[in-house]
Design a protein around this motif. Sequence first.
Motif, PDB file in Angstrom:
ATOM      1  N   ASN A 204      -6.494  -2.856  -1.010  1.00 16.34           N
ATOM      2  CA  ASN A 204      -5.217  -3.520  -0.776  1.00 16.34           C
ATOM      3  C   ASN A 204      -5.119  -4.165   0.602  1.00 16.34           C
ATOM      4  OD1 ASN A 204      -2.125  -3.856  -0.917  1.00 16.34           O
ATOM      5  ND2 ASN A 204      -2.361  -2.377   0.742  1.00 16.34           N
TER       6      ASN A 204
ATOM      7  N   ILE B  90      -6.619  -6.129  -4.913  1.00 14.85           N
ATOM      8  CA  ILE B  90      -5.423  -6.947  -4.700  1.00 14.85           C
ATOM      9  C   ILE B  90      -5.864  -8.274  -4.103  1.00 14.85           C
ATOM     10  CG2 ILE B  90      -3.130  -7.059  -3.676  1.00 14.85           C
ATOM     11  CD1 ILE B  90      -3.437  -4.694  -5.530  1.00 14.85           C
TER      12      ILE B  90
ATOM     13  N   GLY C 106      -1.513  -5.238   3.047  1.00 14.48           N
ATOM     14  CA  GLY C 106      -1.546  -5.722   1.678  1.00 14.48           C
ATOM     15  C   GLY C 106      -1.638  -7.223   1.620  1.00 14.48           C
TER      16      GLY C 106
ATOM     17  N   GLY D 235       0.807  -1.211   0.000  1.00 10.25           N
ATOM     18  CA  GLY D 235       0.000   0.000   0.000  1.00 10.25           C
ATOM     19  C   GLY D 235       0.840   1.259   0.000  1.00 10.25           C
TER      20      GLY D 235
ATOM     21  N   THR E 150       5.033  -3.753  -7.200  1.00  2.00           N
ATOM     22  CA  THR E 150       4.227  -2.549  -7.407  1.00  2.00           C
ATOM     23  C   THR E 150       4.485  -1.938  -8.781  1.00  2.00           C
ATOM     24  OG1 THR E 150       5.905  -1.271  -6.196  1.00  2.00           O
ATOM     25  CG2 THR E 150       3.955  -1.973  -4.977  1.00  2.00           C
TER      26      THR E 150
END
Length: 328
Positions: free
Chosen positions: A136, A186, A326, A64, A262
Amino acid sequence: MEARSPPPTPNQSKDGGVIGELLQTLRLFFSAIFVGIWRFFVPPPKKSVFGEVVLITGAGSGIGRQLAREFARLGSVLVLWDINKTSNTETAKLLQEEFQAKCFCYTVDVGDKSQIQSAAARVKTEVGEVNILINNAGVVSGKKLLDTPDVLVQRTFDVNLLAHFWTVKCFLPSMLKNNHGHIVNIASSTGLVGLNKLTDYSASKFGVVGFTEVLNYEIIFSGYKGVHTTLVCSSYVKTGMFAGCKMRYPWLLPALEVKNMTNRIMQGILTNQYVICIPRLVYFLAYLKVVLPVDAFLEVVKFFGAASFMDTYVGKETNSLIHQNGSS
């Protein structure tokens, strides 16, 4: 932004009957395959997210925080949600120091529907309409089903799955009104192929996969071409969420670095990709699961270490109640 009406929903029946519709379907089918192959080698141009309002849950650390950093670098306005006020504020401070980013912090337990709705109302008043929503935040208990307290099972589904329903119901209406927006969920590779001792976690992530798939259908079949969804299914990431866990052959399926992951997610978001599996081996495993007999695929997952991955997990029950950084 001025509201834009969505294009009309395509008619399900066309002149020419079944044969004509079948031929049209085949044309579109092979066209989509060609475009998919072409985009594999030549990705579409990236869209601009400058000035877009991006809301990230679990923004206080891990995936995140890194996603927030990437959007800040591109000039987005950040709305940061996390259960941990201290780490969330630290994320905002880092972004402001490095990018002079405009950040709005909210302490939110996304496992609580009422907190989501209250925070969403504040965001709409204090920041404005959310253009990109990134779900997330996640938790993990890491126990066999019969060893997992009911409160942790409920917590897993509240945070990992049901929170997606409530955040989307809060922010999707304005996206549809403007025919402009993006929802990123996610999930996890364990939402495609399960792992031992992750009964509740995998089930919640399987739910995210199904939720995102059908949500995408609802948006597309309603004729909205400016609202997109992206589903992320990654292998395990080097965050505290799966501390101590090891794959049987890490050289074959290594732990993912947060930054590399990411970067891949950002590529997918900026090119409106529907599904992102990281690494690409996850695509192959998901395919094998569908085509192989159950016993045959069981040998495949045993080879990769599905039976023993969680044996060295060092997380604690309390982490499941507070750790939202996450997924993996």
